[in-house]
Design a protein around this motif. Structure first.
Motif, short mmCIF file in Angstrom:
data_model
loop_
_atom_site.label_atom_id
_atom_site.label_comp_id
_atom_site.label_asym_id
_atom_site.label_seq_id
_atom_site.Cartn_x
_atom_site.Cartn_y
_atom_site.Cartn_z
N LEU A 189 0.85 -1.19 0.00
CA LEU A 189 0.00 0.00 0.00
C LEU A 189 0.88 1.24 0.00
CD1 LEU A 189 -2.61 -0.87 2.82
CD2 LEU A 189 -3.03 -0.97 0.35
N THR A 190 0.37 2.34 -0.50
CA THR A 190 1.03 3.63 -0.33
C THR A 190 0.54 4.26 0.98
OG1 THR A 190 -0.69 4.90 -1.45
CG2 THR A 190 1.07 3.94 -2.83
N LEU A 191 1.22 5.27 1.45
CA LEU A 191 0.77 5.97 2.65
C LEU A 191 -0.65 6.54 2.48
CD1 LEU A 191 3.89 7.85 4.05
CD2 LEU A 191 2.39 6.31 5.34
N PRO A 192 -0.94 7.24 1.37
CA PRO A 192 -2.31 7.73 1.21
C PRO A 192 -3.34 6.61 1.17
CG PRO A 192 -0.83 8.93 -0.24
CD PRO A 192 -0.04 7.78 0.33
N GLU A 193 -3.01 5.47 0.58
CA GLU A 193 -3.94 4.35 0.55
C GLU A 193 -4.19 3.82 1.96
OE1 GLU A 193 -3.19 2.48 -3.91
OE2 GLU A 193 -1.98 1.77 -2.22
N PHE A 194 -3.13 3.75 2.77
CA PHE A 194 -3.31 3.33 4.15
C PHE A 194 -4.28 4.25 4.89
CE2 PHE A 194 -1.96 4.41 8.51
CZ PHE A 194 -2.37 3.24 9.16
N VAL A 195 -4.09 5.56 4.76
CA VAL A 195 -4.95 6.51 5.45
C VAL A 195 -6.38 6.44 4.93
CG1 VAL A 195 -5.36 8.96 5.91
CG2 VAL A 195 -3.04 8.04 6.06
N MET A 196 -6.53 6.20 3.64
CA MET A 196 -7.87 6.06 3.08
C MET A 196 -8.59 4.89 3.73
SD MET A 196 -9.03 5.83 -0.90
CE MET A 196 -8.85 7.60 -1.13
N LYS A 197 -7.89 3.76 3.89
CA LYS A 197 -8.53 2.57 4.46
C LYS A 197 -8.64 2.65 5.98
CE LYS A 197 -8.60 -1.31 2.60
NZ LYS A 197 -8.47 -2.66 2.03
N ALA A 198 -7.75 3.38 6.62
CA ALA A 198 -7.72 3.43 8.08
C ALA A 198 -8.47 4.61 8.67
CB ALA A 198 -6.27 3.46 8.57
N SER A 199 -8.95 5.52 7.82
CA SER A 199 -9.63 6.71 8.35
C SER A 199 -10.72 7.23 7.43
CB SER A 199 -8.60 7.83 8.61
OG SER A 199 -9.21 8.97 9.15
#
Length: 469
Positions: free
Chosen positions: A371-381
């Motif tokens: 995952l990219t960092l933005p993808e992580f934040v999209m899924k986590a928040s």
């Protein structure tokens, strides 16, 4: 004058396409400004060099109630860096009774589990019984109800009636797949999707149906992905821990009562009995959870067995390492043709179960390149915030609520959280007070009567369009 400026952190905010070192200013509980080298008067300045600054992390499936370990799930969740969570089983009364005591300070939405065999002595409740259950829970402050078919299965018709009635009443409905005719596996997930049809549903923890019980885990993950692609009204999450959570309950003859526990013993080719549970302890493939009075702790090996037996082989929650790594990774990455995620969010199924690892394991996927960092934040928040109609959370837009999670780049652990611009957790210390409930107009008065602040959302509105990752 700004209340505080977080300086020099690596800010990740996919909604606003921010991904780099910059500053975040907070004023009156809201995001006041975001940018490089902010200059302005502030009451406090905090150096966030070497840290990530994320919109507040949201756990889209966790447990606060002692039925899954202890009444301290909100405290454990807050300590893990979460700012908002969806409790997926209640009991609602217990969460209301305990919510003032733990000092967690979280924003909490809850749905109450429906167990008709316990309530009415049947696994085929009438529509009138189901309707009354939904009404009383929503009026009491819950968003809706959860079917816990994996543990205590109902008939497929009762599940369909529950989903249909919740859709009619604009109540939240979630399902841990499983019925009296299908297990909590990929076949149970397929049945759940077929039963749901074009209705709205939160299908819980997709990883739990991809454990290799029917086919290889990767084949099951591929099937799960295709099922969700073909039913876009189903919203879903998956968790990243290898551990599950289940009730280690047996009757007086040593027969295992919980269907998930039965399935786990079968996976390890152990007897589906009290003796099978004992052998799992001996092999150290099963742990138990113990209420310490502050959090839930883990017991292993013979100590875990002794604790379970002291409790009379009932009322103990255990965990098996049954979530395959390959399916967890596949589900975390999978995307639809339009670029949005198939599994909408990351979760833990944790809370009082000590696997609150969205941040460290999610960032491990980033480090691995999955995952990219933005993808992580999209899924986590972001995705969970939109799903819960919390449109002023999940991002760092100027004017949005200042819910923020600060994470150390090296340890991948949360060091600080802000909720409504106030420090809620810092360096393992909680500064929050009571939890705050996310509810509907119907439930807000009941919660206010119990002394709670509320955030009111409207579940009658359509599910927000999925965002491209």
């Amino acid at each position: 004058m700004w209340d505080i400026v977080l300086k020099n952190g690596h800010v990740v905010d996919p909604l606003n396409q921010r991904n780099g070192v910059m500053d975040v200013a907070i004023e009156n509980g809201r995001i006041a400004a975001v940018g490089e080298g902010l200059v302005g008067a502030a009451k406090a300045i905090e150096d966030c060099s070497g840290k990530y600054v994320f919109p507040g992390i949201i756990d889209a499936h966790m447990h606060l109630g002692s039925v899954y370990g202890s009444p301290y799930g909100s405290r454990m969740t807050a300590l893990a860096g979460i700012t908002t969570c969806l409790d997926m089983a209640g009991p609602l009364k217990e969460i209301i009774d305990e919510g003032h005591k733990t000092g967690a300070g979280l924003n909490v939405a809850t749905i109450d589990r429906m167990e008709p065999t316990e309530l009415w002595g049947t696994d085929t409740p009438s529509r009138e019984q189901i309707s009354e259950f939904i009404e009383t829970r929503v009026d009491g402050g819950a968003l809706g109800v959860k079917l816990v078919g994996g543990h205590w299965p109902l008939s497929a018709q009762a599940c369909r009636d529950t989903i249909e009635l919740c859709n009619e009443k604009d109540a939240y409905v979630a399902w841990h797949a499983g019925t009296t005719t299908a297990h909590s596996d990929i076949l149970g997930m397929k049945q759940a999707v077929e039963v749901t049809g074009d209705m709205r549903l939160h299908l819980a923890h997709i990883n739990s149906y991809c454990r290799g019980r029917v086919h290889a885990p990767d084949a099951e993950a591929n099937e799960a992905i295709e099922l969700l692609k073909s039913h876009p009204r189903i919203w879903s999450e998956a968790y990243l821990s290898p551990l599950n959570g289940t009730h280690l309950s047996c009757d007086k003859d040593g027969n295992v009562l919980d269907f998930v526990t039965r399935t786990c013993l079968e996976i390890y080719k152990l007897p589906v009995s009290a003796e099978g549970i004992r052998e799992a302890f001996r092999r150290r493939i099963l742990i138990t959870l113990k209420d310490t009075g502050y959090v839930t702790d883990i017991l292993e090996g013979m100590e875990a067995m002794r604790y379970w037996e002291e409790k009379g082989t009932t009322n103990v929650v255990g965990c098996f390492p049954v979530n395959a790594a390959i399916s967890r990774m596949m589900l975390a990455q999978a995307k639809r043709d339009d670029g949005s995620f198939v599994i909408d969010a990351m979760s833990t199924d944790g809370g009082c179960i000590p696997r609150n690892v969205i941040i460290p394991m999610g960032l491990a996927l980033v480090k691995f390149g999955a995952l990219t960092l933005p993808e992580f934040v999209m899924k986590a928040s972001l995705n969970a915030a939109r799903h819960l109609r919390l449109f002023d959370r999940g991002h760092l837009t100027e004017g949005a609520v200042a819910d923020i999670t600060v994470v150390d780049m090296k340890s991948h652990l949360a060091t600080e959280t802000f909720i409504d611009g106030r420090v809620n957790m810092k360096d393992g210390v909680l500064y929050g007070q009571s939890i705050r409930f996310i509810t509907t107009e119907r439930g807000q008065q009941a919660l206010k009567d119990k002394g709670y602040e509320t955030i009111t959302i409207d579940l009658s509105s359509p599910e927000p369009e999925r965002l491209k990752a």
